[in-house]
Design a protein around this motif. Structure first.
Motif, PDB file in Angstrom:
ATOM      1  N   UNK A 136       0.830  -1.194   0.000  1.00 10.81           N
ATOM      2  CA  UNK A 136       0.000   0.000   0.000  1.00 10.81           C
ATOM      3  C   UNK A 136       0.869   1.250   0.000  1.00 10.81           C
ATOM      4  N   UNK A 137       0.273   2.349  -0.418  1.00 16.47           N
ATOM      5  CA  UNK A 137       1.017   3.607  -0.508  1.00 16.47           C
ATOM      6  C   UNK A 137       1.558   4.024   0.854  1.00 16.47           C
ATOM      7  N   UNK A 138       0.768   3.872   1.906  1.00 10.64           N
ATOM      8  CA  UNK A 138       1.226   4.267   3.241  1.00 10.64           C
ATOM      9  C   UNK A 138       2.363   3.354   3.715  1.00 10.64           C
ATOM     10  N   UNK A 139       2.310   2.076   3.375  1.00  8.03           N
ATOM     11  CA  UNK A 139       3.392   1.156   3.751  1.00  8.03           C
ATOM     12  C   UNK A 139       4.686   1.538   3.040  1.00  8.03           C
ATOM     13  N   UNK A 140       4.577   1.957   1.789  1.00  9.09           N
ATOM     14  CA  UNK A 140       5.764   2.398   1.049  1.00  9.09           C
ATOM     15  C   UNK A 140       6.362   3.622   1.727  1.00  9.09           C
ATOM     16  N   UNK A 141       5.509   4.577   2.078  1.00  9.50           N
ATOM     17  CA  UNK A 141       5.992   5.809   2.726  1.00  9.50           C
ATOM     18  C   UNK A 141       6.661   5.502   4.071  1.00  9.50           C
ATOM     19  N   UNK A 142       6.049   4.623   4.847  1.00  6.89           N
ATOM     20  CA  UNK A 142       6.610   4.270   6.151  1.00  6.89           C
ATOM     21  C   UNK A 142       7.965   3.586   5.987  1.00  6.89           C
ATOM     22  N   UNK A 143       8.054   2.627   5.059  1.00  4.52           N
ATOM     23  CA  UNK A 143       9.324   1.931   4.835  1.00  4.52           C
ATOM     24  C   UNK A 143      10.399   2.879   4.324  1.00  4.52           C
ATOM     25  N   UNK A 144      10.030   3.800   3.465  1.00  2.30           N
ATOM     26  CA  UNK A 144      10.990   4.775   2.944  1.00  2.30           C
ATOM     27  C   UNK A 144      11.476   5.695   4.062  1.00  2.30           C
ATOM     28  N   UNK A 145      10.552   6.159   4.886  1.00  5.63           N
ATOM     29  CA  UNK A 145      10.924   7.045   5.991  1.00  5.63           C
ATOM     30  C   UNK A 145      11.868   6.322   6.968  1.00  5.63           C
ATOM     31  N   UNK A 146      11.533   5.089   7.307  1.00 10.17           N
ATOM     32  CA  UNK A 146      12.368   4.329   8.239  1.00 10.17           C
ATOM     33  C   UNK A 146      13.744   4.037   7.654  1.00 10.17           C
ATOM     34  N   UNK A 147      13.794   3.713   6.372  1.00 12.72           N
ATOM     35  CA  UNK A 147      15.073   3.433   5.716  1.00 12.72           C
ATOM     36  C   UNK A 147      15.953   4.675   5.731  1.00 12.72           C
ATOM     37  N   UNK A 148      15.390   5.790   5.348  1.00 18.92           N
ATOM     38  CA  UNK A 148      16.163   7.043   5.332  1.00 18.92           C
ATOM     39  C   UNK A 148      16.616   7.423   6.733  1.00 18.92           C
ATOM     40  N   UNK A 149      15.747   7.193   7.692  1.00 24.69           N
ATOM     41  CA  UNK A 149      16.073   7.521   9.079  1.00 24.69           C
ATOM     42  C   UNK A 149      17.252   6.673   9.572  1.00 24.69           C
ATOM     43  N   UNK A 150      17.240   5.371   9.274  1.00 24.91           N
ATOM     44  CA  UNK A 150      18.332   4.496   9.696  1.00 24.91           C
ATOM     45  C   UNK A 150      19.645   4.896   9.049  1.00 24.91           C
ATOM     46  N   UNK A 151      19.599   5.202   7.755  1.00 19.54           N
ATOM     47  CA  UNK A 151      20.825   5.605   7.053  1.00 19.54           C
ATOM     48  C   UNK A 151      21.332   6.922   7.635  1.00 19.54           C
TER      49      UNK A 151
END
Length: 171
Positions: A136-151
């Motif tokens: 889902x679009x919200x799942x994509x946004x959440x995963x992208x935000x978390x990935x960027x945050x970890x990096x």
């Protein structure tokens, strides 16, 4: 669908498909083989391909599935884990930022890594990523935000460490 139509609708995506497969499989040869297998299968199904609205998304999804199937094989899995073990960041210099960031991205969980690759490397829209990864679009946004945050957190730690090390060496 004839050969020319196939070339213009499916084969034109081969470079993106290769980069995407390489992001998942890491190994160039494995990625090339995965894309080649998908292209052969798509050619065999050429008459049924016209029913898909977004050919690029369908191709990306096919490559993703092929690549993930390859990862299930024990040898590839062992190589994958070996190549992506967390590298001691203290051995790198700040001048290797691109390689460090790629290593950080490669150490992310699979969904976050794929979402970040598609968004930040391949420049896909959120809805296209959702279609390719069946999320889902919200799942994509959440995963992208978390990935960027970890990096970002890992980079901050690394640069703080490097700054401390540089200034302590000057004393």
């Amino acid at each position: 669908m004839n050969q020319e139509q196939f070339k213009n609708t499916v084969f034109i995506h081969k470079d993106k498909l290769f980069r995407f497969a390489k992001r998942i499989l890491i190994d160039d040869d494995e990625a090339f083989d995965a894309v080649q297998n998908v292209m052969m299968r798509l050619w065999q199904l050429k008459d049924q391909l016209l029913q898909y609205k977004n050919m690029e998304a369908f191709c990306m999804q096919s490559v993703k599935n092929e690549a993930l199937n390859r990862l299930k094989r024990e040898k590839v899995r062992a190589d994958f884990v070996e190549q992506h073990q967390v590298v001691a960041m203290t051995e790198h210099t700040v001048g290797n930022t691109k390689e460090i960031i790629l290593e950080m991205i490669n150490s992310l969980p699979e969904k976050q890594r794929l979402v970040m690759h598609l968004r930040d490397v391949e420049d896909y829209d959120i809805d296209e990523i959702g279609e390719v990864l069946e999320m889902g679009e919200s799942a994509v946004r959440v995963n992208l935000m978390r990935a960027r945050q970890k990096v970002k957190e890992q980079l901050t730690k690394l640069f703080d460490y490097e700054t401390t090390r540089i200034y302590s060496d000057k004393k």
